[in-house]
Design a protein around this motif. Sequence first.
Motif, PDB file in Angstrom:
ATOM      1  N   VAL A 230       0.831  -1.202   0.000  1.00 24.49           N
ATOM      2  CA  VAL A 230       0.000   0.000   0.000  1.00 24.49           C
ATOM      3  C   VAL A 230       0.869   1.257   0.000  1.00 24.49           C
ATOM      4  O   VAL A 230       0.520   2.268  -0.641  1.00 24.49           O
ATOM      5  CB  VAL A 230      -0.962  -0.020   1.206  1.00 24.49           C
ATOM      6  N   SER A 234       0.850   3.948  -3.057  1.00 27.08           N
ATOM      7  CA  SER A 234       0.422   5.292  -2.674  1.00 27.08           C
ATOM      8  C   SER A 234       1.384   6.340  -3.216  1.00 27.08           C
ATOM      9  O   SER A 234       0.974   7.411  -3.686  1.00 27.08           O
ATOM     10  CB  SER A 234       0.316   5.402  -1.149  1.00 27.08           C
ATOM     11  N   MET A 241      -4.654   4.556  -0.993  1.00 29.23           N
ATOM     12  CA  MET A 241      -4.799   3.130  -1.277  1.00 29.23           C
ATOM     13  C   MET A 241      -5.238   2.350  -0.038  1.00 29.23           C
ATOM     14  O   MET A 241      -5.207   1.126  -0.030  1.00 29.23           O
ATOM     15  CB  MET A 241      -3.470   2.564  -1.787  1.00 29.23           C
ATOM     16  N   SER A 266      -7.422  -4.984  -5.728  1.00 29.52           N
ATOM     17  CA  SER A 266      -7.034  -5.236  -4.331  1.00 29.52           C
ATOM     18  C   SER A 266      -7.232  -6.722  -4.014  1.00 29.52           C
ATOM     19  O   SER A 266      -8.167  -7.111  -3.313  1.00 29.52           O
ATOM     20  CB  SER A 266      -7.854  -4.364  -3.388  1.00 29.52           C
TER      21      SER A 266
END
Length: 477
Positions: A230, A234, A241, A266
Motif C-alpha cells: 500500500v 500510494s 490506497m 485489491s
Amino acid sequence: MVYGYPSENVWELDLQRFGALQSSRTFLRHRVMEVMPLMYDLKVPRWDFQTGRQLRTSPLYDRLDAQGARWMEKHGFERPKYFVPPNNDLLALEQSKTFYKPDWFDIVESEVKCCKEAVCVIDMSSFTKFEITSTGDQALESLQYVFSNDLDVPVGHIVHTGMLNDYGGYENDCSIARLNKRSFFMISPTDQQVHCWAWLNKYMPKDSNLLLEDVTWKYTALNLIGPRAVDVLSELSYAPMTPDHFPSLFCKEMSVGYANGIRVMSMTHTGEPGFMLYVPIEYALHVYNEVMSVGQKYGIRNAGYYALRSLRIEKFFAFWGQDLNTLTTPLECGGESRVKLEKGIDFIGRDALLQQKQNGVYKRLAMFILDDHDTDLDLWPWWGEPIYRNGKYAGKTTSSAYSYTLERHVCLGFVHNFSEDSGEEQVVTADFINRGEYEIDIAGHRFQAKAKLYPVISFFTHKRRKDDVELSDFHGK
C-alpha cells in the motif's frame, strides 16, 4: 459417465490443454524426443521440460533473469520459480532435484518472509485474460448463465466464481471484474487459455453485439504482495490506497508512475495484503522499474511461484488443475461463497448443486498439518500421497507445500467416507472430518496429521505473537 461427462478426471488427455503455440513442427519434434524416454524414467518433483523453452515470455523476462530468476514453464510461458541471490552457485542449485528437502528451501523462505513483513513482486503475466463486452445487457446475461456466482455487482467490484459443467464440477475457477455496466475483465489459470475460450464460445450466444476477446498478450500482470504494498502504490499513484478508499476485491484504473490505464485490483491470490497490477504491455518495464525503485525503502524484492505456492496452501486456497477439476464441485471444497443458487437466473450446474446440497457431499477438501514429520531428514510430500482416517484409506492429497509460518508441511486433499462393508462412498460431513485421526503416507511411511476445514494461519500467528505458544498447543484446539 455422469451427465455425459467422464467418471474420472481426464484433463491430462484433453487436447484443449494445448494451443496453437505448441503446434510448430520444430516444437513437436524436440518435445517428442524429450518425452518418449521419460516414459521409463522417474521424474523428480517440480520437474521441468528442457525443450520448447523461452517460447512465451513476459516483457520483464530479461530483467528478471539478470536478477537471478530460475524458470518453470506453463502452457509455453516462462514463469519465475524463485530468485537466486548473487552469492549462490546457480548451476549447482539448478541441478539439485530431489524427493527430500530441496536446496531452494532457504531462498523461498526469505521470499515468503518478505511477502509477510515487507513487499514482494511476482510476475504473473502468464494468467489467461479475457474481456467480454456488449452494446446492451448481453454480456451480463451470458456470464450469469455460464458462471455460478452473481456478476450483477456494482462497477469496480471483483467476483470469485466457478465456470461449472452440468455435473456441478469446475471447468474453470476464475476472478471477474466489472469494468462498467457492459464490460467485464476475466482472469483464469494459465493453462485455461484454450479450454476456457472454447467453453465460452460454446455457451455464449452468437450475437454481433457481444464481443469475447482474448487479451492475455495485452497485459503484464504484477502481483504486489505484502503489508508495505500500500505504501509503494500510494507513492506511485498519488491516490489513497487504504482499505477505506480502496476496499478488498475492488478494481479501478489509475496511473502508476508515468503510465495511465493500469488496472489495479485489491487482491493477491495468496491471502496476504496487496494488489494485482494489470499493466498494458508497452508500460510494463516502466511500471516495474518504478515499483522496484520506490519499493527499495520498504524492503522490496522479487519472488517466484514457489513462494506463492507456500502462501496459498497455508491459507487453504485451492487452485484449479491441482486441487479442483471437472469432478470437483464448490460444495465439496468450501466454495459455497462462489455460488449464488438464488441469483434470479439459471446457470450451468445449478440443478446438480441443488441436488448435492440436499443429499450431501461424498468427498470434502481438507487441510492436513503434518505433526511428526522431520523436514530435514524425511521424504517430503509433493502430491498424490494416500490419506488414512482411523487406519483406513480415505483419499489422497492434491497439493502440498512447506508452511514457513507453521514450520510444518501442509497438504490439501479430499477425504472420502468408504463403507467398510461394500466400499461404496457415503456422505461426508464436517463432523466426520473432525472426528477422525489422520495419517499421510509418504513412500510407505505414515505421518500423523491434523485435519482442518478452515485456514488456521491467522489464529496461529496471533497466538504466536501474543504468548509464544508451542505448535502442539495449537494443534489441540
